[in-house]
Write a protein that holds these residues in place. Sequence first.
Motif, PDB file in Angstrom:
ATOM      1  N   MET B   1       0.839  -1.221   0.000  1.00 30.88           N
ATOM      2  CA  MET B   1       0.000   0.000   0.000  1.00 30.88           C
ATOM      3  C   MET B   1       0.864   1.257   0.000  1.00 30.88           C
ATOM      4  SD  MET B   1      -3.150   0.800  -0.102  1.00 30.88           S
ATOM      5  CE  MET B   1      -4.107   2.262   0.054  1.00 30.88           C
ATOM      6  N   LEU B   2       1.949   1.225   0.799  1.00 28.62           N
ATOM      7  CA  LEU B   2       2.858   2.367   0.881  1.00 28.62           C
ATOM      8  C   LEU B   2       3.575   2.592  -0.451  1.00 28.62           C
ATOM      9  CD1 LEU B   2       3.923   4.454   2.959  1.00 28.62           C
ATOM     10  CD2 LEU B   2       5.903   2.950   3.231  1.00 28.62           C
ATOM     11  N   LYS B   3       3.958   1.435  -1.072  1.00 35.51           N
ATOM     12  CA  LYS B   3       4.622   1.499  -2.376  1.00 35.51           C
ATOM     13  C   LYS B   3       3.720   2.163  -3.411  1.00 35.51           C
ATOM     14  CE  LYS B   3       8.151  -1.817  -3.595  1.00 35.51           C
ATOM     15  NZ  LYS B   3       8.406  -3.146  -4.143  1.00 35.51           N
ATOM     16  N   ARG B   4       2.481   1.775  -3.379  1.00 35.67           N
ATOM     17  CA  ARG B   4       1.502   2.295  -4.335  1.00 35.67           C
ATOM     18  C   ARG B   4       1.329   3.802  -4.153  1.00 35.67           C
ATOM     19  NH1 ARG B   4      -3.915  -0.983  -5.820  1.00 35.67           N
ATOM     20  NH2 ARG B   4      -4.523   0.307  -7.555  1.00 35.67           N
ATOM     21  N   LEU B   5       1.338   4.217  -2.879  1.00 32.13           N
ATOM     22  CA  LEU B   5       1.183   5.642  -2.563  1.00 32.13           C
ATOM     23  C   LEU B   5       2.365   6.445  -3.103  1.00 32.13           C
ATOM     24  CD1 LEU B   5      -0.979   7.250  -0.978  1.00 32.13           C
ATOM     25  CD2 LEU B   5       0.640   7.287   0.921  1.00 32.13           C
ATOM     26  N   ILE B   6       3.562   5.863  -2.917  1.00 37.57           N
ATOM     27  CA  ILE B   6       4.763   6.552  -3.421  1.00 37.57           C
ATOM     28  C   ILE B   6       4.710   6.666  -4.945  1.00 37.57           C
ATOM     29  CG2 ILE B   6       7.280   6.356  -3.647  1.00 37.57           C
ATOM     30  CD1 ILE B   6       7.241   5.024  -0.840  1.00 37.57           C
ATOM     31  N   LEU B   7       4.290   5.556  -5.569  1.00 31.15           N
ATOM     32  CA  LEU B   7       4.177   5.567  -7.034  1.00 31.15           C
ATOM     33  C   LEU B   7       3.190   6.638  -7.501  1.00 31.15           C
ATOM     34  CD1 LEU B   7       4.197   1.948  -8.429  1.00 31.15           C
ATOM     35  CD2 LEU B   7       5.432   3.917  -9.314  1.00 31.15           C
ATOM     36  N   LEU B   8       2.083   6.710  -6.809  1.00 31.73           N
ATOM     37  CA  LEU B   8       1.077   7.723  -7.149  1.00 31.73           C
ATOM     38  C   LEU B   8       1.640   9.126  -7.010  1.00 31.73           C
ATOM     39  CD1 LEU B   8      -2.310   6.399  -5.769  1.00 31.73           C
ATOM     40  CD2 LEU B   8      -1.830   7.158  -8.091  1.00 31.73           C
ATOM     41  N   GLN B   9       2.448   9.310  -5.939  1.00 28.06           N
ATOM     42  CA  GLN B   9       3.048  10.625  -5.711  1.00 28.06           C
ATOM     43  C   GLN B   9       4.013  10.971  -6.845  1.00 28.06           C
ATOM     44  OE1 GLN B   9       4.670  10.120  -1.767  1.00 28.06           O
ATOM     45  NE2 GLN B   9       2.939  11.185  -0.820  1.00 28.06           N
TER      46      GLN B   9
END
Lengths: 120, 184
Positions: B1-9
Amino acid sequence: MKMIYQTLIAIMLTSFLSGCVNYSRDSGVENLWRQPQTFTNGTTTSQQVLTALGPPSQVLSIGKKTIYYYLKEQVTREGLILLIYNETTEVSVFDRAMFIFDQQGVLVDFSYSKLAAKTE
Amino acid sequence: MLKRLILLQVISFICLLMLTSCSVIKRQYGHVETVPAFSPKDYHQVLTKMGAPDSIAVLNDAFIFAYHSVAIDEPQFGLAIPSFDIFKFTLGSATAVHHYHFYAFSLQGNVINLQTNHWQSALGDSSSIGLIFVVEETVDLASFEVRRAANLWGERLLFDTNLIEFSFEEIILAKRLDLIGQDY
């Protein structure tokens, strides 16, 4: 995850979209003075210049001297259009020739405009 | 989930970068030959060094050769509206760099005065809204795009002398001050 990659690829592909523009236009007289000509101060007459180059763009008298002024304007524009950076460059070259005659219509002096190194 | 958030950022950051763009419009009018400083005695030496002048002016007892070139740089910064990025808002300003050489001669052709000058001037700034694929001009440079006086000169000679303000014979015979050549 797949959607994210697709979005990334779409963004990268879009950033490579590019185009270019290029046009040129000329106005004024034909610059025949850039072709080999044999004008000589003290002997060439105004009639010979007219025969070789055609009617001048402008005529002017300075005291007892007469000036024939020839002008050709050349405009070129080149451009690169990208999504995040665009650049266009327009160059106007005023190619000129000037002939000075005495009262008898004999060539006193003449000169052509100096062209920038790129356009020579 | 954190990885996905970073990718989105990261994607959001790239998108933000993509929303801005810049354009550079460059124009060059004429060319003045770069020559080392010299002290000409007459117009023959000026013609040899500098070539045919851009403009010639005739006074009662003198005549003038002028050489003038203008280089204009117009950098622009564009912003697109999110979700509506087919249009772009552009801010631009233009700066002109002038090179000017002035030579005055007596009617006999001897140098009376000479001056060379280089200066920079701001042509103004403005904004525009246009399609993202189009490079819009944000500064009005219409005065640089008019037909050259030299190319209109012959046409003006054909005007009806009863309708025009003054006869062109006066200019040709140097009875009236006028400038021939380029007029920028």
